[in-house]
Design an enzyme around this catalytic site. Structure first.
Site, short mmCIF file in Angstrom:
data_model
loop_
_atom_site.label_atom_id
_atom_site.label_comp_id
_atom_site.label_asym_id
_atom_site.label_seq_id
_atom_site.Cartn_x
_atom_site.Cartn_y
_atom_site.Cartn_z
N TYR A 1 -1.99 4.23 -3.64
CA TYR A 1 -2.64 2.93 -3.48
C TYR A 1 -3.07 2.67 -2.04
O TYR A 1 -3.83 1.74 -1.78
CB TYR A 1 -1.71 1.82 -3.96
CG TYR A 1 -1.66 1.69 -5.47
CD1 TYR A 1 -2.50 0.82 -6.14
CD2 TYR A 1 -0.77 2.46 -6.21
CE1 TYR A 1 -2.47 0.70 -7.51
CE2 TYR A 1 -0.72 2.36 -7.59
CZ TYR A 1 -1.57 1.48 -8.24
OH TYR A 1 -1.53 1.38 -9.61
N ASP B 1 -5.26 -3.11 -4.69
CA ASP B 1 -6.44 -2.52 -5.32
C ASP B 1 -7.43 -3.60 -5.74
O ASP B 1 -7.89 -3.66 -6.89
CB ASP B 1 -6.03 -1.65 -6.53
CG ASP B 1 -5.13 -2.36 -7.51
OD1 ASP B 1 -4.51 -3.39 -7.12
OD2 ASP B 1 -5.02 -1.91 -8.67
N ALA C 1 0.87 -1.18 0.00
CA ALA C 1 0.00 0.00 0.00
C ALA C 1 0.90 1.23 0.00
O ALA C 1 1.25 1.77 1.05
CB ALA C 1 -0.91 -0.01 1.22
N GLU D 1 5.71 -9.00 -13.68
CA GLU D 1 4.83 -10.09 -14.13
C GLU D 1 5.49 -10.90 -15.25
O GLU D 1 5.34 -12.12 -15.33
CB GLU D 1 3.49 -9.52 -14.61
CG GLU D 1 2.46 -10.58 -14.97
CD GLU D 1 1.11 -9.96 -15.27
OE1 GLU D 1 0.29 -9.85 -14.35
OE2 GLU D 1 0.89 -9.56 -16.44
N ASP E 1 -11.78 -9.21 -13.17
CA ASP E 1 -12.07 -7.80 -13.42
C ASP E 1 -13.40 -7.74 -14.15
O ASP E 1 -13.61 -8.49 -15.12
CB ASP E 1 -10.95 -7.18 -14.26
CG ASP E 1 -11.05 -5.66 -14.34
OD1 ASP E 1 -12.14 -5.15 -14.65
OD2 ASP E 1 -10.03 -4.98 -14.11
#
Length: 362
Positions: free
Chosen positions: A136, A223, A132, A313, A336
């Site tokens: 964020y 998030d 965080a 990633e 999502d």
């Protein structure tokens, strides 16, 4: 006598012909019934003898040995949705429950929660790590509240909150056996740097702290919110998650790093799935090895002026090519609302928060 033998020969030939016709008809019928009985939809395909034969042969081959260009040539014209009133064959597009190396892929209906809970000791300690930082931090409160409602309910959980703003961390009432640990880190300016720094911070803490406190680590983005049960079914030696945007896509279209100059490079002959960096898990030892390897690769790339296409990633996916996950989570565990094919999921357990990415990352 010769006439009688001729008649008997005719009878035998007729019987043989009828038998052969019956066998051929039965085989054809069996294939057609098997084809039409596949209930999950791969697309809307007109009834055509050539397509029925080719697709039937395709479905019979082991999925790990499919020729991707041929598969997509056959099915390119099929749609994900279909008109229930149209005269079409409903083709099967089975959601995989096993990887080619026989690791389970976790979907709703593939596990027994009660049985799995009995296999883990009551004093099991699970670490949930989250970063965080900068703007964020605003997502942390809802993240923690949703985790208290849905994540490892009844289990002992350590929330490891990495932040550059410890004074802004909200105080959330936690259930018995659950605790929050604030770990202060420096703020990096570009959001990509924050994302990639995660690998360094996780590897350091896994080596020097986590192994003393927890048996498993679950590493997630802040998030997000938990939207349904997420329990011990996600725990394993090394656990990766299918990216919700690519779980229906062929391998050649996956967004791997394609530049050989990067240590995140994955050649056209490599790769199995495309995994999401927003959630991965494993034992402390496995998470240490993964994050340490990714961090070293990121540093080496940076020394050459290279940044992988999807940052940490991309390096995560490179690592998982050589170190196969022992368990894979379906997109139920990372979804999502803007993604396609949500109708294929029975549950949406971990959801991305709707936000302005440019504003948050600025």
């Amino acid at each position: 006598m010769r006439t009688l033998q001729s008649c008997m020969g005719c009878q035998y030939r007729k019987l043989l012909g009828l038998l052969l016709f019956y066998i051929i008809a039965s085989v054809i019928s069996w294939h057609l019934i098997k084809l039409i009985s596949r209930m999950a939809l791969y697309g809307e395909c007109p009834v055509n003898a050539t397509w029925v034969r080719e697709i039937s042969e395709l479905l019979e081959r082991p999925s790990c040995n499919l020729d991707e260009p041929q598969k997509n040539k056959m099915l390119a014209h099929c749609k994900i949705t279909m008109d229930p009133n149209s005269q079409t064959v409903r083709m099967m597009r089975s959601l995989p429950v096993l990887t080619p190396w026989l690791a389970p892929i976790i979907w709703e209906g593939t596990f027994d929660t009660k049985l799995l809970n009995s296999q883990f000791k009551p004093d099991l300690q699970v670490g949930l790590t989250v970063f965080a930082v900068k703007k964020y931090v605003q997502f942390l409160q809802n993240f923690l509240l949703s985790a208290e409602e849905h994540f490892m309910v009844g289990r002992k959980v350590h929330y490891y909150i990495f932040t550059d703003q410890p004074k802004k961390i909200p105080t959330i009432p936690l259930h018995h056996g659950r605790s929050a640990h604030i770990l202060e880190i420096p703020a990096h300016q570009p959001w990509q740097e924050i994302s990639m720094y995660r690998m360094e911070a996780l590897s350091m803490m896994a080596k020097h702290r986590f192994y003393n406190e927890v048996q498993y680590l679950v590493c997630v983005d802040v998030d997000m919110v938990f939207n349904d049960h997420v329990g011990v079914e996600i725990l394993g030696e090394l656990v990766a998650t299918l990216h919700p945007g690519y779980f229906t896509m062929p391998r050649y279209s996956l967004p791997y790093e394609h530049r050989p100059s990067s240590l995140a490079y994955i050649s056209p002959a490599e790769g199995d799935f495309y995994y999401m960096g927003a959630i991965f898990a494993g034992t402390v030892a496995q998470i240490y090895q993964l994050t340490y390897a990714c961090n070293r690769a990121i540093i080496a790339d940076k020394s050459k002026g290279i940044e992988a296409v999807w940052h940490d990633e991309s390096h995560l996916n490179r690592y998982l090519v050589r170190h196969k996950p022992t368990k894979v989570l379906s997109p139920e565990y990372m979804w999502d609302v803007y993604m396609l094919h949500g109708d294929l999921l029975k549950k949406k357990r971990f959801l991305a928060v709707t936000k302005d990415h440019e504003e948050i990352r600025s």
